[in-house]
Scaffold this motif. Structure first.
Motif, PDB file in Angstrom:
ATOM      1  N   ALA A   1       0.862  -1.188   0.000  1.00 47.55           N
ATOM      2  CA  ALA A   1       0.000   0.000   0.000  1.00 47.55           C
ATOM      3  C   ALA A   1       0.896   1.234   0.000  1.00 47.55           C
ATOM      4  O   ALA A   1       1.428   1.615   1.041  1.00 47.55           O
TER       5      ALA A   1
ATOM      6  N   SER B   1      -7.110  -4.153  -8.145  1.00 40.91           N
ATOM      7  CA  SER B   1      -7.991  -3.550  -7.137  1.00 40.91           C
ATOM      8  C   SER B   1      -7.220  -2.820  -6.092  1.00 40.91           C
ATOM      9  O   SER B   1      -6.266  -3.268  -5.591  1.00 40.91           O
TER      10      SER B   1
ATOM     11  N   LYS C   1     -10.303  -2.892   4.824  1.00 36.37           N
ATOM     12  CA  LYS C   1     -11.238  -3.014   3.704  1.00 36.37           C
ATOM     13  C   LYS C   1     -10.551  -3.567   2.461  1.00 36.37           C
ATOM     14  O   LYS C   1     -11.100  -4.406   1.756  1.00 36.37           O
ATOM     15  N   LYS C   2      -9.346  -3.108   2.183  1.00 39.62           N
ATOM     16  CA  LYS C   2      -8.620  -3.581   1.005  1.00 39.62           C
ATOM     17  C   LYS C   2      -8.233  -5.050   1.133  1.00 39.62           C
ATOM     18  O   LYS C   2      -8.345  -5.815   0.182  1.00 39.62           O
TER      19      LYS C   2
ATOM     20  N   ASN D   1      -9.056   1.683   6.121  1.00 40.22           N
ATOM     21  CA  ASN D   1      -8.589   1.584   4.740  1.00 40.22           C
ATOM     22  C   ASN D   1      -7.931   0.243   4.438  1.00 40.22           C
ATOM     23  O   ASN D   1      -8.309  -0.446   3.481  1.00 40.22           O
ATOM     24  N   ILE D   2      -6.943  -0.127   5.209  1.00 37.01           N
ATOM     25  CA  ILE D   2      -6.193  -1.368   4.944  1.00 37.01           C
ATOM     26  C   ILE D   2      -7.075  -2.591   5.168  1.00 37.01           C
ATOM     27  O   ILE D   2      -7.071  -3.529   4.357  1.00 37.01           O
TER      28      ILE D   2
ATOM     29  N   MET E   1     -11.415  -7.112   0.737  1.00 33.80           N
ATOM     30  CA  MET E   1     -11.839  -7.135  -0.654  1.00 33.80           C
ATOM     31  C   MET E   1     -10.992  -8.134  -1.449  1.00 33.80           C
ATOM     32  O   MET E   1     -11.507  -8.915  -2.249  1.00 33.80           O
ATOM     33  N   LYS E   2      -9.713  -8.123  -1.216  1.00 34.21           N
ATOM     34  CA  LYS E   2      -8.825  -9.045  -1.922  1.00 34.21           C
ATOM     35  C   LYS E   2      -9.119 -10.491  -1.517  1.00 34.21           C
ATOM     36  O   LYS E   2      -9.122 -11.388  -2.370  1.00 34.21           O
TER      37      LYS E   2
END
Length: 121
Positions: free
Chosen positions: A92, A121, A107-108, A104-105, A111-112
């Protein structure tokens, strides 16, 4: 297969961001996702960015590495260096005049995990 709690390397690049770096590092320390490392590179700042960033990281409780360029280099050269120093399963990048929202982290990473077939993404 993605690990349950993969390490995320946050790549910090700074150049004369002394006025903003505290908010940036605080936003990383306040992340809801905890398995992170910070790789910090100062690009030959003429202000006190490097020392301020290093001191903030030392008191943050975060896992980190600090580096400083003697001479200014291109963004791509700096990001390549930061990438080479990282250990995370995910990367990131973040400029030190910016910040992350608290989740933020997390959620990412989620999602992955949920969409492993999606790239970019």
């Amino acid at each position: 297969m993605i690990q349950n709690n993969p390490l995320v390397s946050i790549l910090l690049l700074s150049m004369n961001h002394e006025a903003y770096i505290e908010q940036c590092i605080r936003s990383i320390a306040d992340q809801t996702y905890q398995n992170i490392e910070v790789i910090y590179l100062d690009n030959a700042s003429s202000d006190n960015s490097f020392q301020k960033g290093k001191t903030l990281l030392e008191h943050s409780g975060l896992r980190f590495k600090c580096f400083s360029n003697k001479d200014s280099k291109t963004i791509s050269a700096n990001l390549n260096f930061l990438f080479d120093q990282s250990s995370g399963a995910f990367i990131a990048p973040l400029s030190t005049d910016d910040w992350f929202e608290k989740s933020n982290i997390e959620k990412k990473v989620n999602m992955k995990k949920n969409k492993q077939h999606v790239t970019g993404s």
